[in-house]
Scaffold this motif. Sequence first.
Motif, PDB file in Angstrom:
ATOM      1  N   ALA A  87      74.191  51.978 132.298  1.00 19.00           N
ATOM      2  CA  ALA A  87      73.060  51.159 131.956  1.00 19.00           C
ATOM      3  C   ALA A  87      72.082  51.665 131.350  1.00 19.00           C
ATOM      4  CB  ALA A  87      72.685  50.319 132.980  1.00 19.00           C
ATOM      5  N   SER A  88      71.579  53.069 131.877  1.00 16.87           N
ATOM      6  CA  SER A  88      70.748  53.819 131.149  1.00 16.87           C
ATOM      7  C   SER A  88      71.007  54.385 129.792  1.00 16.87           C
ATOM      8  CB  SER A  88      70.305  55.195 132.128  1.00 16.87           C
ATOM      9  OG  SER A  88      71.097  56.047 132.165  1.00 16.87           O
ATOM     10  N   VAL A  89      72.108  54.688 129.624  1.00 20.83           N
ATOM     11  CA  VAL A  89      72.908  54.847 128.114  1.00 20.83           C
ATOM     12  C   VAL A  89      72.237  53.576 127.430  1.00 20.83           C
ATOM     13  CG1 VAL A  89      74.636  55.461 126.664  1.00 20.83           C
ATOM     14  CG2 VAL A  89      74.384  56.676 129.054  1.00 20.83           C
ATOM     15  N   GLN A  90      72.686  52.538 127.698  1.00 18.68           N
ATOM     16  CA  GLN A  90      72.480  51.217 126.890  1.00 18.68           C
ATOM     17  C   GLN A  90      71.093  51.322 126.548  1.00 18.68           C
ATOM     18  OE1 GLN A  90      74.405  48.172 128.864  1.00 18.68           O
ATOM     19  NE2 GLN A  90      76.381  48.703 128.247  1.00 18.68           N
ATOM     20  N   ARG A 116      70.091  53.651 124.052  1.00 19.41           N
ATOM     21  CA  ARG A 116      70.313  53.256 122.621  1.00 19.41           C
ATOM     22  C   ARG A 116      69.503  52.288 122.081  1.00 19.41           C
ATOM     23  NH1 ARG A 116      76.625  52.819 123.906  1.00 19.41           N
ATOM     24  NH2 ARG A 116      77.106  55.045 123.965  1.00 19.41           N
ATOM     25  N   ARG A 117      68.934  51.153 122.750  1.00 19.20           N
ATOM     26  CA  ARG A 117      68.242  50.098 122.419  1.00 19.20           C
ATOM     27  C   ARG A 117      66.720  50.567 122.268  1.00 19.20           C
ATOM     28  NH1 ARG A 117      68.970  45.953 126.988  1.00 19.20           N
ATOM     29  NH2 ARG A 117      71.317  45.773 126.678  1.00 19.20           N
ATOM     30  N   LYS A 119      62.834  52.048 118.000  1.00 22.33           N
ATOM     31  CA  LYS A 119      61.958  53.035 117.302  1.00 22.33           C
ATOM     32  C   LYS A 119      62.271  53.302 115.823  1.00 22.33           C
ATOM     33  CE  LYS A 119      61.009  56.070 121.186  1.00 22.33           C
ATOM     34  NZ  LYS A 119      61.109  57.126 121.988  1.00 22.33           N
ATOM     35  N   ALA A 120      63.691  53.357 115.393  1.00 21.88           N
ATOM     36  CA  ALA A 120      64.196  53.267 114.015  1.00 21.88           C
ATOM     37  C   ALA A 120      63.695  52.209 113.253  1.00 21.88           C
ATOM     38  CB  ALA A 120      65.611  53.484 114.238  1.00 21.88           C
ATOM     39  N   ASN A 121      63.766  51.226 113.955  1.00 20.57           N
ATOM     40  CA  ASN A 121      63.385  49.683 113.280  1.00 20.57           C
ATOM     41  C   ASN A 121      61.830  49.769 112.993  1.00 20.57           C
ATOM     42  OD1 ASN A 121      65.840  48.866 113.078  1.00 20.57           O
ATOM     43  ND2 ASN A 121      65.692  47.600 114.845  1.00 20.57           N
ATOM     44  N   ILE A 122      61.050  50.114 113.764  1.00 25.35           N
ATOM     45  CA  ILE A 122      59.596  50.406 113.704  1.00 25.35           C
ATOM     46  C   ILE A 122      59.406  51.389 112.416  1.00 25.35           C
ATOM     47  CG2 ILE A 122      57.445  51.012 114.878  1.00 25.35           C
ATOM     48  CD1 ILE A 122      58.606  49.824 117.591  1.00 25.35           C
TER      49      ILE A 122
END
Length: 98
Positions: A63-66, A69-70, A75-78
Motif C-alpha cells: 500500500a505504501s508503494v501505491q 507512486r500516486r 508532483k509530476a502533474n503539478i
Amino acid sequence: MLRYTLMRLGIFAGCLVVVWGLVYSGIAPRGLGASNGLWVVLLALLVSAPISFVVLRKERDRASVQVARRVDRMKANIEANRSQEDGADETRVQGQVS
C-alpha cells in the motif's frame, strides 16, 4: 489501500469477538459499571494493533508503494502544469513587448 483497510478491520472484528467472549465468560475482567462496551472495544483495539502490525506487514508495504507512486504522479502533474503556465506567461510578455 482498500484491501489493507478491509484486512485491518477484519482483524479488529475477530479480536472484538474474541475479547467479547472472554469478557462475558469471565476470563477477562469486565469494565466498571456501564463502561463495559467501551472496555471491550478498547481491549480489542489493544490486541488487534500488534497482530495487524506483524501479520499485515507485506500488505502495508504494498500500500505504501501505491501511495508513493500516486504522490510522484501528482508532483509530476503539478510540475507539468507549472511549466505550461510559465510558457504561457513568457508568450504573453513577449507579445506585450513587441
